[in-house]
Write an enzyme that holds these catalytic residues in place. Structure first.
Site, PDB file in Angstrom:
ATOM      1  N   CYS A   1       0.866  -1.265  -0.114  1.00 21.12           N
ATOM      2  CA  CYS A   1       0.124  -0.023  -0.209  1.00 21.12           C
ATOM      3  C   CYS A   1       0.903   1.282  -0.122  1.00 21.12           C
ATOM      4  CB  CYS A   1      -1.045   0.116   1.336  1.00 21.12           C
ATOM      5  SG  CYS A   1      -0.223  -0.100   2.733  1.00 21.12           S
ATOM      6  N   HIS A  55      -2.434   1.293   7.345  1.00 22.08           N
ATOM      7  CA  HIS A  55      -2.653   1.632   5.646  1.00 22.08           C
ATOM      8  C   HIS A  55      -2.208   3.096   5.306  1.00 22.08           C
ATOM      9  CE1 HIS A  55      -4.573   0.518   1.953  1.00 22.08           C
ATOM     10  NE2 HIS A  55      -5.268   1.680   2.301  1.00 22.08           N
TER      11      HIS A  55
END
Length: 665
Positions: free
Chosen positions: A401, A541
């Site tokens: 990510c 994230h």
């Protein structure tokens, strides 16, 4: 040797039955060669002597040959009553075909019946008994001839192809396979599907009639979706899903026969199977997002709408990576684009604009970054007056990510080919002697603040672990990797992150250390650009934070002498408490000079409210990126046309998400 009688009598041609003179070498009528004449070996054989000494099997064969000779008596022609020999196929006088030979079958004894024939009693004239002849005729009657479905020619049972046209019937293979299958397997084959029963018939007209009946009853939305996956066309797939089609539906044998592409379709396959087999990643993302529990819902990002252009962008990005020569062999990029949402988004009607943001943004990340205490968009001076609102783009939730968000913030695509990760691993491996001292000093200062220290062996072990993480796709990355990416991109990276990492229950699990500014401090400032990129960090994230383009992009009038230079947005360098964001990996000598260092590496200015901000310039998009964004935006323009048509239709919602990835880390 030929006898005198054979030399003086005429001979009959075996092909046209013409009677030639003895001296003729070839047939006078058809020019066929003269048949070979030899002694009658059967006349030289003593039947009585051989019958006494022969074995039972030899006696049986001898009786068969006698039957064949006896079974060819002279016969008269039915048309002209001419008396022909038994072996003549047609009348010598008038040419009428003689069908007698079709009814006279020579005795054939298979190896399986040899023992049985040997054990049967013999008659006085050494001929085979009637029971054996009846057994053979019964066996042959079961092997019926088959008609070719193309030319209707009647072929013998053991003929693999039609003797007339060479066609191989489907039912022939099914019959041949049934000979080697056990009876339970044959029962399963015979009771499977209607289309298999169609293939068993030898009538081509009946086969076509039943196939047309199946086509009329077929679900063509479903079959067109299957063809769409094979051909890479998302339109029939979207039509099937939007009509309530089940993405987990499987193909039946009847549908495979209708599609008539046995090399591509198999019974039991779903659309997901076909997308994986033919590597349709964009369609796979649509299908997986429709399956309950496999995806994050409705997502439509530009790289999924235009997958071919996105692949071209990734290939082009890989060609822009170079390695710096000298004492610091670190990779760097030669092109420095900055991705932003097109200004035309703000002109869409409210329902279409809401759908666009729902399908494009990560709503969970946006809410966490804007919730109390807010990390982004907390200043009305920035979001309203200066038009610098940040939007968190939806991102794949794999361990890549961080790299995906960096690629989205620059080129608008994901790092699917791991080009950026390879550049990161090579830079840390080959330039480790430059990165390691600054990393160790920075980590040691934090360790001393927490009142603990590490030995040199532990530092080396931690460094090797960081190098290993950089080279493994799918693994999560650390602060050092963000610092190295700033050097590869030759520009600052600003991370707006939550203060604490929380569980799903809202419990604080630990302090999040990613928030802050990462500068390419190991390069010369003249080698880098001052336009930063922004990332968001929430619950392990990363997301790309991009602004909306200024309205001046819609104005055709030139605003400056350089048409490629556009107006800028602004990124805050302070938190909502008006404290400077931390600068990572500063040495002890650089501490206390944070604002000076920021002004050295960024275009820093101050708002009317006294907020220190960095200018975020929006330049002209690269051609491939512009084409991808335009194709993505055209979808929502079509929705506007549909909503403004005389007969308004509800806006269709199709799913575009990642291939199997979810929003949660």
């Amino acid at each position: 040797m030929m006898s005198d009688e054979q030399r003086t009598r005429k001979w009959t041609c075996d092909y046209c039955t013409y009677e030639n003179f003895p001296s003729a070498i070839k047939c006078t009528m058809c020019r066929a060669p003269r048949p070979f004449q030899s002694e009658d070996i059967f006349g030289l054989y003593d039947h009585h002597q051989s019958a006494e000494n022969a074995s039972p099997q030899a006696e049986l064969q001898l009786g068969a040959s006698a039957c064949q000779r006896a079974a060819s008596p002279p016969s008269s022609c039915k048309a002209c009553t001419y008396l022909n020999r038994g072996r003549d196929k047609s009348c010598i006088q008038c040419g009428t075909a003689n069908n007698l030979h079709e009814h006279i079958q020579p005795l054939r004894i298979s190896p399986s019946n040899a023992d049985l024939a040997a054990s049967l009693p013999r008659s006085r004239n050494n001929s085979p008994p009637a029971s054996l002849t009846n057994l053979e005729n019964s066996r042959r009657s079961k092997e019926s001839k088959w008609n070719c479905i193309v030319c209707t020619y009647e072929n013998w049972p053991r003929t693999l192809k039609c003797a007339m046209c060479g066609n191989t019937p489907n039912n022939l293979f099914s019959q041949a396979s049934s000979l080697i299958l056990s009876s339970p397997e044959r029962d399963v084959q015979n009771t499977s599907t209607p289309i298999e029963s169609i293939s068993q018939t030898s009538n081509n007209c009946e086969y076509e009639r039943k196939l047309r009946h199946l086509r009329r009853q077929a679900d063509w939305n479903w079959l067109n979706a299957c063809n769409g996956v094979i051909e890479g066309d998302p339109n029939p797939v979207e039509v099937y899903l939007s009509s309530g089609g089940d993405p987990a539906r499987t193909l039946t044998a009847s549908e495979v026969a209708i599609l008539n592409r046995s090399s591509a379709f198999d019974a039991g396959h779903t659309l997901v199977h076909l997308a994986i087999r033919f590597q349709r990643e964009d369609l796979l993302a649509i299908l997986l997002s429709q399956i309950e529990g496999s995806g994050s819902g409705i997502k439509r990002v530009p790289s999924y709408v235009a997958p071919d252009l996105a692949a071209d962008i990734r290939r082009h990005f890989a060609t822009t990576i170079r390695q710096r020569k000298g004492n610091f062999p670190c990779n760097f990029v030669t092109e420095l684009p900055t991705f932003a949402l097109p200004a035309e988004v703000d002109e869409l009607p409210a329902p279409v604009q809401e759908q666009l943001f729902t399908e494009l943004l990560d709503k969970d990340a946006q809410e966490q970054l804007e919730s109390d205490p807010a990390v982004i968009n907390w200043s009305l001076d920035l979001t309203v007056r200066l038009g610098s609102r940040l939007y968190a783009l939806w991102n794949r939730s794999s361990g890549d990510c961080l790299l995906d968000s960096v690629m989205q913030a620059t080129w608008g695509v994901f790092d699917r080919d791991n080009a950026l990760r390879r550049a990161l691993a090579e830079s840390l491996s080959q330039g480790g002697h430059v990165f390691y001292p600054r990393w160790k000093e920075y980590e040691a200062s934090h360790a001393s603040f927490l009142q603990y220290s590490l030995e040199e062996g532990q530092w080396k072990e931690d460094w090797r672990s960081l190098l290993s993480l950089a080279g493994q796709p799918g693994t999560s990355l650390e602060q050092l990797h963000v610092f190295a990416l700033a050097h590869i991109l030759r520009r600052p990276i600003i991370v707006y992150g939550v203060k604490y990492v929380k569980s799903f229950r809202g419990e604080a699990l630990g302090y999040a250390r990613f928030e802050g500014v990462y500068l390419p401090l190991l390069w010369e400032s003249s080698f880098c650009v001052k336009t930063p990129i922004a990332l968001g960090y929430t619950r392990g994230h990363f997301s790309a934070l991009v602004p909306l383009e200024p309205y001046s992009r819609l104005d055709s009038r030139p605003t400056s002498q350089n048409p490629d230079q556009m107006q800028s947005t602004f990124l805050p360098l302070m938190d909502r408490d008006r404290k400077l964001l931390p600068i990572h990996f500063l040495t002890e000598a650089e501490l206390g000079r944070e604002e000076i260092i920021l002004r050295q590496w960024l275009d820093v200015c101050e708002t009317e409210d006294g907020i220190l901000v960095a200018q975020h310039f929006i330049t002209k998009r690269p051609l491939l990126v512009a084409q991808m964004v335009e194709e993505w935006l055209n979808h929502y323009r079509r929705l506007v046309q549909m909503s403004s048509a005389p007969f308004v239709r509800p806006l269709p919602i199709q799913d575009y998400s990642s291939d199997g990835d979810t929003d949660e880390e």
